[in-house]
Design an enzyme around this catalytic site. Structure first.
Site, short mmCIF file in Angstrom:
data_model
loop_
_atom_site.label_atom_id
_atom_site.label_comp_id
_atom_site.label_asym_id
_atom_site.label_seq_id
_atom_site.Cartn_x
_atom_site.Cartn_y
_atom_site.Cartn_z
N LYS A 124 -93.65 85.39 -54.57
CA LYS A 124 -94.91 85.20 -55.29
C LYS A 124 -94.89 85.89 -56.64
O LYS A 124 -95.39 85.35 -57.62
CB LYS A 124 -96.09 85.73 -54.47
CG LYS A 124 -96.49 84.84 -53.30
CD LYS A 124 -97.82 85.32 -52.72
CE LYS A 124 -98.23 84.54 -51.48
NZ LYS A 124 -99.45 85.11 -50.87
N LYS A 150 -92.18 71.31 -42.97
CA LYS A 150 -93.41 71.46 -42.22
C LYS A 150 -94.61 71.14 -43.12
O LYS A 150 -94.59 71.48 -44.31
CB LYS A 150 -93.50 72.91 -41.73
CG LYS A 150 -94.52 73.12 -40.64
CD LYS A 150 -94.48 74.57 -40.17
CE LYS A 150 -95.81 74.92 -39.53
NZ LYS A 150 -96.00 76.34 -39.34
N LYS A 171 -100.21 73.74 -46.52
CA LYS A 171 -101.40 73.72 -47.39
C LYS A 171 -100.98 73.76 -48.86
O LYS A 171 -101.58 73.10 -49.68
CB LYS A 171 -102.25 74.96 -47.12
CG LYS A 171 -103.20 74.86 -45.96
CD LYS A 171 -104.11 76.10 -46.01
CE LYS A 171 -104.99 76.25 -44.80
NZ LYS A 171 -105.70 77.54 -44.80
#
Ligand code: TRP
Length: 333
Positions: free
Chosen positions: A114, A195, A198
């Protein structure tokens, strides 16, 4: 409640819940409400470790809570609250910060990923895992259901708890991460090798079906779902059949039929029909959820009241552990 194992789940209020979250997690949370002492926390303090537009964030926090309630999380059985409503999370984070070596945090792979994407990295982003440890440890949690990407944070939580316990004496239960069962893995509709996620869904329009999507939106995504150049509609673990297998897995999870029943049902049919029928069962599943969601959102005051009541309960459950931690470090309590 007393003898049930305590399960803590943190839900980011960024990104939208999709059908993969529903099948892989939420549906089971709802089904297992009587089995475990479940705590669901909408983690808004975690969300702001990366800048969020305040207006959007406020909507997303209510949305996350509203969707969970609409899916069947029952406030009589489970605790569902918003993290920032319970100051104990921030307070315990501070105490845990003081026993957590910086090096442990700098090593976290999610932090490295991140922070590489940010121009300026906040102290909060580095400290994210300690806040997560506080979430979990405040409730003397036994199990934390998490995806692969959060395993390292659970390890850190255990390390922090152990360090505190050995410095100051037994205070925190060591939690265990539990990885959801296989079969609960729903893959991306655009790319069945990853997978359903979101964050991908927020960039990639045809990746996922959101729980609040309209029937037209559901069909628009399903219509373009990746399949293969064959025509057999069967469950299969071959890479080439991953798209069809994923559609069948969704169909199975939502209808509860057996694999044989489903394969018989689709025998001789074309992929177009498979996509249409999967879209239809999704639309049927979402309809009552969306009706309940819309009703809840009509009266934000009522929703906020539910959340504030839950926050009081969470605060009183967190209080003894926070108090104990304060005593142990030598505060005047
Ligand atoms: N970091 C988790 C995620 O991104 C969210 C989270 C915050 C969490 N606190 C938690 C998950 C405590 C489990 C337990 O998914």
């Amino acid at each position: 409640m007393g003898s049930k194992k305590i399960v803590f789940s943190g839900i980011q209020p960024t990104g939208d819940f999709h059908i993969g979250n529903y099948i892989g997690a939420v549906k089971r949370w709802v089904a297992e409400q009587d089995l475990y002492d479940n705590i669901f926390c909408v983690v808004d303090l975690h969300a702001i470790t990366i800048y969020q537009d305040p207006k959007i964030l406020r909507g997303k926090i209510r949305q996350a809570a509203g969707v969970l309630l609409a899916c069947g999380i029952d406030p009589q059985k489970s605790l569902l609250f918003v993290q920032s409503h319970v100051p104990a999370h921030a307070e315990l984070t501070w105490i845990l910060n003081c026993v957590t070596p910086m090096g442990w945090l700098e090593r976290m792979t999610q932090y490295k990923d991140k922070s590489a994407k940010q121009e300026s990295v906040s102290t909060g982003l580095l400290d994210y895992p300690v806040l997560m440890a506080a979430d979990i440890l405040l409730y003397q949690t036994h199990y934390v259901p998490v995806g692969e990407d959060q395993k390292q944070h659970i390890e850190l939580t255990r390390d922090v708890a152990q360090r505190f316990n050995s410095l100051y004496g037994e205070t925190f239960t060591l939690p265990e991460g539990t990885i959801p069962k296989i079969g609960a893995r729903i893959m991306g509709l655009d790319d069945p090798s990853v997978k359903m996620s979101k964050s991908i869904a927020s960039d990639q329009k045809h990746h996922a079906v959101g729980l609040l999507d309209s029937p037209d939106q559901v069909w628009a995504v399903l219509k373009r779902a990746t399949t293969d150049s064959g025509k057999e509609i069967v469950f299969s673990d071959e890479t080439g059949k991953a798209g069809v297998n994923n559609l069948l897995t969704i169909y199975q999870a939502l209808t509860g039929q057996s694999q044989t029943e489903i394969e018989n049902h689709f025998q001789g049919k074309l992929y177009g029909a498979l996509k249409r029928e999967v879209a239809d069962v999704i639309i049927e599943t979402l309809k009552p959820i969306q009706e309940r969601y819309n009703a809840l959102m009509q009266d934000k005051g009522a929703l906020d009241a539910i959340l504030h009541r839950a926050a009081e309960q969470a605060a009183s459950r967190a209080a003894p552990t926070l108090q104990k931690a304060k005593e142990k470090v030598g505060f005047v309590v």
